[in-house]
Write a protein that holds these residues in place. Sequence first.
Motif: not given
Length: 330
Positions: A167-177, A221-223, A236-239
């Motif tokens: 969902x937009x607005x969520x903060x998720x953890x991920x790995x740069x591929x 952040x999910x935009x 990333x910046x909006x965190x």
Amino acid sequence: MRVTEPGHVPPSEGYWMALMQQGEFAASPAPAAEPEEVWEGLGMGRGRPIPMPGPRDLEGAEPDWRAARRYLESGQPFAVTVVGYNRGGLIVRAEGLPRGFVPASHLLRFTNALEGPARRAALARYVGQSLRVRAIEVDEVEGRFILSERLAYQDEERIEALFAELRPGQVRRGVVTKVTAFGAFVDLGGFEGLLHLSEMSWGRVPDPSAVVQTGQELEVLILDVHPQERRVQLSLKRLRPDPWETVAQRYRVGQIVEGVVTTVTHFGAFVRLEEGVEGLLHISELNEHPVGHPREVVREGQSVRVRILHVDPASRRIGLSLRGIDGPSP
């Protein structure tokens, strides 16, 4: 912009001209297989992508490289038709797009260890078939449009479940591929979202690899989430807080501050006061006397002491001046 595997050395243009003339495509007999060391010397060993023969397709029509780049940026799969092959993989076509190449190592059901006539026969069987692929490299200058069938078939059930959660607005953890010139792709757990360079920092990002690296874990952040288009946009910046929202609390008219010149133009220079906040040092404010070009006074990377002339947070503008100050720092 070019995305490719490390250590790749493309074949010479002479090789590709010979390839076109001798017809190592399905339309005519292929030459005998070369020794592996010859292929390696051409930069075409096992597992390496192979460059396209040329920037235009066989009919000479102008391909739409912007559309190709959009497929690369979005990661969206699309359909192509196999029109030929060479030892390294398949030549494919899709209406309006540049001619593409699918390396054998990126085919779903192909044994890459096959050699000689068996390899050619296996590749020849693909001609006329439709493949679902995903773009992995676009280089208009060298005429390269490299595609992957394997990456187009990710775990669909896992992807559907992930899209149901996002969902937009969520903060998720991920790995740069993958890091590219336009940003980075981040694996969110079975699907890659795009972290565009404009969303990496509140400041300017000339090189995304200076901000993130392949394999790095980070929170994003999910935009936006677009399940139908299979697209997820990240930030990333909006965190972090937007520095312009509180800039009036830190800067006032008449204040003398230090900054670093980031860009010099014919009308002045931009000075970074902090991450995400730059002010304009107009050419008329560089010196008490007229200046022919701003580079006569300042240069990129130079530290300067400037006076604040005006602050406009709503327009994200700060006016600066060097006049009446002891000059730029050395």
